[in-house]
Design an enzyme around this catalytic site. Sequence first.
Site, PDB file in Angstrom:
ATOM      1  N   GLU A 115     -17.455 -17.242   3.165  1.00 35.68           N
ATOM      2  CA  GLU A 115     -16.116 -17.760   2.880  1.00 35.68           C
ATOM      3  C   GLU A 115     -15.250 -16.655   2.283  1.00 35.68           C
ATOM      4  O   GLU A 115     -15.768 -15.788   1.571  1.00 35.68           O
ATOM      5  CB  GLU A 115     -16.195 -18.922   1.882  1.00 35.68           C
ATOM      6  CG  GLU A 115     -17.121 -20.048   2.289  1.00 35.68           C
ATOM      7  CD  GLU A 115     -17.384 -21.014   1.137  1.00 35.68           C
ATOM      8  OE1 GLU A 115     -16.561 -21.063   0.198  1.00 35.68           O
ATOM      9  OE2 GLU A 115     -18.420 -21.711   1.173  1.00 35.68           O
ATOM     10  N   LYS A 117     -13.102 -14.785  -0.367  1.00 40.35           N
ATOM     11  CA  LYS A 117     -13.076 -14.828  -1.829  1.00 40.35           C
ATOM     12  C   LYS A 117     -11.613 -14.749  -2.275  1.00 40.35           C
ATOM     13  O   LYS A 117     -11.023 -13.666  -2.347  1.00 40.35           O
ATOM     14  CB  LYS A 117     -13.885 -13.677  -2.430  1.00 40.35           C
ATOM     15  CG  LYS A 117     -14.010 -13.732  -3.945  1.00 40.35           C
ATOM     16  CD  LYS A 117     -14.910 -12.609  -4.447  1.00 40.35           C
ATOM     17  CE  LYS A 117     -15.062 -12.692  -5.966  1.00 40.35           C
ATOM     18  NZ  LYS A 117     -13.781 -12.481  -6.668  1.00 40.35           N
ATOM     19  N   ASP A 119      -8.303 -14.544  -4.312  1.00 39.89           N
ATOM     20  CA  ASP A 119      -7.944 -13.902  -5.571  1.00 39.89           C
ATOM     21  C   ASP A 119      -6.964 -14.801  -6.316  1.00 39.89           C
ATOM     22  O   ASP A 119      -5.747 -14.658  -6.215  1.00 39.89           O
ATOM     23  CB  ASP A 119      -7.320 -12.529  -5.296  1.00 39.89           C
ATOM     24  CG  ASP A 119      -7.279 -11.663  -6.545  1.00 39.89           C
ATOM     25  OD1 ASP A 119      -7.910 -12.038  -7.547  1.00 39.89           O
ATOM     26  OD2 ASP A 119      -6.619 -10.616  -6.517  1.00 39.89           O
ATOM     27  N   TYR A 231     -14.380 -25.739  -2.888  1.00 36.23           N
ATOM     28  CA  TYR A 231     -15.531 -25.211  -2.163  1.00 36.23           C
ATOM     29  C   TYR A 231     -16.881 -25.575  -2.782  1.00 36.23           C
ATOM     30  O   TYR A 231     -17.922 -25.195  -2.257  1.00 36.23           O
ATOM     31  CB  TYR A 231     -15.443 -23.683  -2.058  1.00 36.23           C
ATOM     32  CG  TYR A 231     -15.167 -22.980  -3.375  1.00 36.23           C
ATOM     33  CD1 TYR A 231     -16.186 -22.709  -4.277  1.00 36.23           C
ATOM     34  CD2 TYR A 231     -13.876 -22.595  -3.710  1.00 36.23           C
ATOM     35  CE1 TYR A 231     -15.944 -22.063  -5.472  1.00 36.23           C
ATOM     36  CE2 TYR A 231     -13.608 -21.955  -4.904  1.00 36.23           C
ATOM     37  CZ  TYR A 231     -14.638 -21.688  -5.786  1.00 36.23           C
ATOM     38  OH  TYR A 231     -14.376 -21.065  -6.980  1.00 36.23           O
ATOM     39  N   LYS A 319     -17.438  -7.359  -1.964  1.00 34.59           N
ATOM     40  CA  LYS A 319     -16.111  -6.910  -2.359  1.00 34.59           C
ATOM     41  C   LYS A 319     -15.515  -5.992  -1.294  1.00 34.59           C
ATOM     42  O   LYS A 319     -16.169  -5.072  -0.804  1.00 34.59           O
ATOM     43  CB  LYS A 319     -16.155  -6.181  -3.707  1.00 34.59           C
ATOM     44  CG  LYS A 319     -16.661  -7.029  -4.866  1.00 34.59           C
ATOM     45  CD  LYS A 319     -15.827  -8.295  -5.062  1.00 34.59           C
ATOM     46  CE  LYS A 319     -14.454  -8.036  -5.628  1.00 34.59           C
ATOM     47  NZ  LYS A 319     -14.454  -7.729  -7.064  1.00 34.59           N
ATOM     48  N   CYS A 413      22.711  15.546  -2.216  1.00 36.39           N
ATOM     49  CA  CYS A 413      21.620  15.453  -1.257  1.00 36.39           C
ATOM     50  C   CYS A 413      20.663  16.621  -1.468  1.00 36.39           C
ATOM     51  O   CYS A 413      21.096  17.779  -1.522  1.00 36.39           O
ATOM     52  CB  CYS A 413      22.174  15.477   0.166  1.00 36.39           C
ATOM     53  SG  CYS A 413      20.910  15.589   1.448  1.00 36.39           S
ATOM     54  N   CYS A 416      21.025  19.162   1.750  1.00 40.16           N
ATOM     55  CA  CYS A 416      22.227  19.953   2.067  1.00 40.16           C
ATOM     56  C   CYS A 416      23.109  20.237   0.865  1.00 40.16           C
ATOM     57  O   CYS A 416      24.056  21.021   0.964  1.00 40.16           O
ATOM     58  CB  CYS A 416      23.044  19.259   3.152  1.00 40.16           C
ATOM     59  SG  CYS A 416      23.786  17.684   2.633  1.00 40.16           S
ATOM     60  N   CYS A 431      23.587  10.223   2.120  1.00 36.86           N
ATOM     61  CA  CYS A 431      24.208  11.503   2.418  1.00 36.86           C
ATOM     62  C   CYS A 431      24.979  11.287   3.713  1.00 36.86           C
ATOM     63  O   CYS A 431      24.390  10.907   4.723  1.00 36.86           O
ATOM     64  CB  CYS A 431      23.165  12.607   2.607  1.00 36.86           C
ATOM     65  SG  CYS A 431      23.876  14.135   3.260  1.00 36.86           S
ATOM     66  N   CYS A 436      23.953  17.586   7.969  1.00 35.31           N
ATOM     67  CA  CYS A 436      22.823  17.700   7.043  1.00 35.31           C
ATOM     68  C   CYS A 436      21.562  18.054   7.822  1.00 35.31           C
ATOM     69  O   CYS A 436      21.200  17.347   8.776  1.00 35.31           O
ATOM     70  CB  CYS A 436      22.621  16.377   6.303  1.00 35.31           C
ATOM     71  SG  CYS A 436      21.166  16.343   5.238  1.00 35.31           S
TER      72      CYS A 436
END
Length: 674
Positions: A115, A117, A119, A231, A319, A413, A416, A431, A436
Amino acid sequence: MSSENERQELEELVRTLNYHSYRYHVLDTPVISDYEYDKMLKRLLELEAAHPDWISPDSPSQRSGSGVLDKFVKVRHPGAVLSLANGFGAQDVRAWYERILRLDERVSQSGFVVEPKIDGLTVVLHYQDGRFVLGATRGDGVVGEDITTNLRTLRGVPLTIPVQAGGPNPPARLVVRGEAFMNVRDFDALNQRLLEAGEKTYLNPRNTAAGSLRQLDPALTASRPLRLLTYQILSADGPVPDTQWETLELLRGLGLPVTDHAVLVKDIEEAIEACQNWITQRDTLAYEADGAVIKLNNLRLAADLGVVGKDPRGALAFKFPAREVTTRLQGIGINVGRTGVLTPVANLEAVEVGGVVVKQATLHNFDYILEKDIRIGDRVLLKRAGDVIPYVIGPVVEQRDGSETPFTPPTVCPACGQPVEHLAGEVAWYCVNAACPAQLMRNIEHFVGRGSMDIVGLGTKIVEQLVDAGLVQDVADLYTLTRANLLDLEGFAGKKADNLLTSIETSRQQPLSRLINALGIREVGEVMAADLTRVYPDLEALSRATMDELQRIEGVGPNIAQAIVDWFTRPANQQVLAKLRAAGVWPRAALQAAPSGPQPLAGLTFVVTGTLEGFSRETVKEFIQQYGGKVTDSVTKKTDYLVAGESAGSKLDKARSLGVAVIDETRLRSLAAS
């Protein structure tokens, strides 16, 4: 390592793990990831296995959770709500299997249930005569917290187990274990609402679910999109199933929510395969899962095997590789994107997450840094899910020592040196220098594209060759290319060079609207470019336009007007315009009179997406405008209709989310004829 050093390491691990366990289970404010905690716990268990006489009563191995907050009434569980031992790969799973097989040969015949797990937060639900009477947190596994009122607000928790014809009847007393959690999409939506309201956002769904269930105000819990999956049957009056698979079926039959992703397998290798499949498929789940649980299907056998420490021998948590870890933010760099957007990038102390070593991650935008109060030198929580670029979730504020420094967005920027632009109410910083160097290739690709100057044969590879050879330093340089220039490039022969030069020459005849779109002015797409040509006959006239004048054009607001004015006032952009004019790329448009004839679409705003059978993209716009309608590029709350053809994309999703009417071309013609 000497015994004394090992003893000191063990004692330090006990102190550290207890501290982090308290933050996780009691305060709901962890400062390290589950992965880091699990690694320390694994090391502690190794030391205790080698030196069992060193095990102290306060070791995390001797308890399954943490203390209970005094603000809740304490509840004693009818049976131990145990934790699970962890396995970090196939080798750990096989070792676990061999251990329990040596204890009882029936293990080889049991089969397994695998199943996800989840969190989330473990909860225990009590039913009496089919009615929900008590709900509690897991607490320390023996005593939990009474959160009945809050759990009643979860729509997934049946307040009464229905008696169904032909279905199972609930036992007079039934106690089940489940996991309360929040779907990822719901979590993101909640954070967006909190952000818009100017309130504090959350770092991850698990903490949000736990914090929401442990509120003294049930109304707040009710406002959170919490869910539940059950479960396990902890206790019941009367017989209960002998297998885990039948237990899940019974819970489902009683109307309790159960995962649809559990699988029944016949042997340990199939169980390992199922777990490994979930590593790559975990993003298909609606919720966060940090692993899979392998359970002996034979529950009587599992009970006979008993527990080791506080972990049942009959189950193991497989895990997944960590997707959230903490690391140090060493600095913040700036990337310049395709449209000139400046994007901050986190430079990190190298850390492994999701199976790869990460040194950089996205910070989204400068407002995100400000809202999250992310500072250089912070210890930050980092996430990597699937193929998604790693990103910084936020700072671990509790780890600050005062040496961290706030970040200030750049004023020029980095590529440039030109001033950057940030309009009020917008997230992005830009920019807007057309020359550029960080944007040059992408600007050229946009300039030659189908919706712009449509220069056939000038693909990405050739653009890269032209830029690398120094032949093109801005879009205007395309019109100074010669046959000799092209023949010097790899892969070019006479015919290929002639074809490209012919295509470039043909593009000189493109209308003014195409050229305006090709310049890549922010917020100016094909539709807006066409609107501008109805007022301004050439680029010189448009370059003299003021903010006030531009805003008299329908659909042009202050931000669009500001973007146009800023683009034309930049000296580097003026140089590009001068070169285009000198090259003879200077189309003029005749100012158009207002549409005549019936105007049934007057006052209506349309957006067009997808492929239409009876219209091209250009002709459908002309059709709508002919009957008085307005066509825009983006779906907003002000859009009246989205005209959707085949392969409609994100605009269709947005229209539906905003409640905008979606029509096809037949309905469009009907509206125009009304």
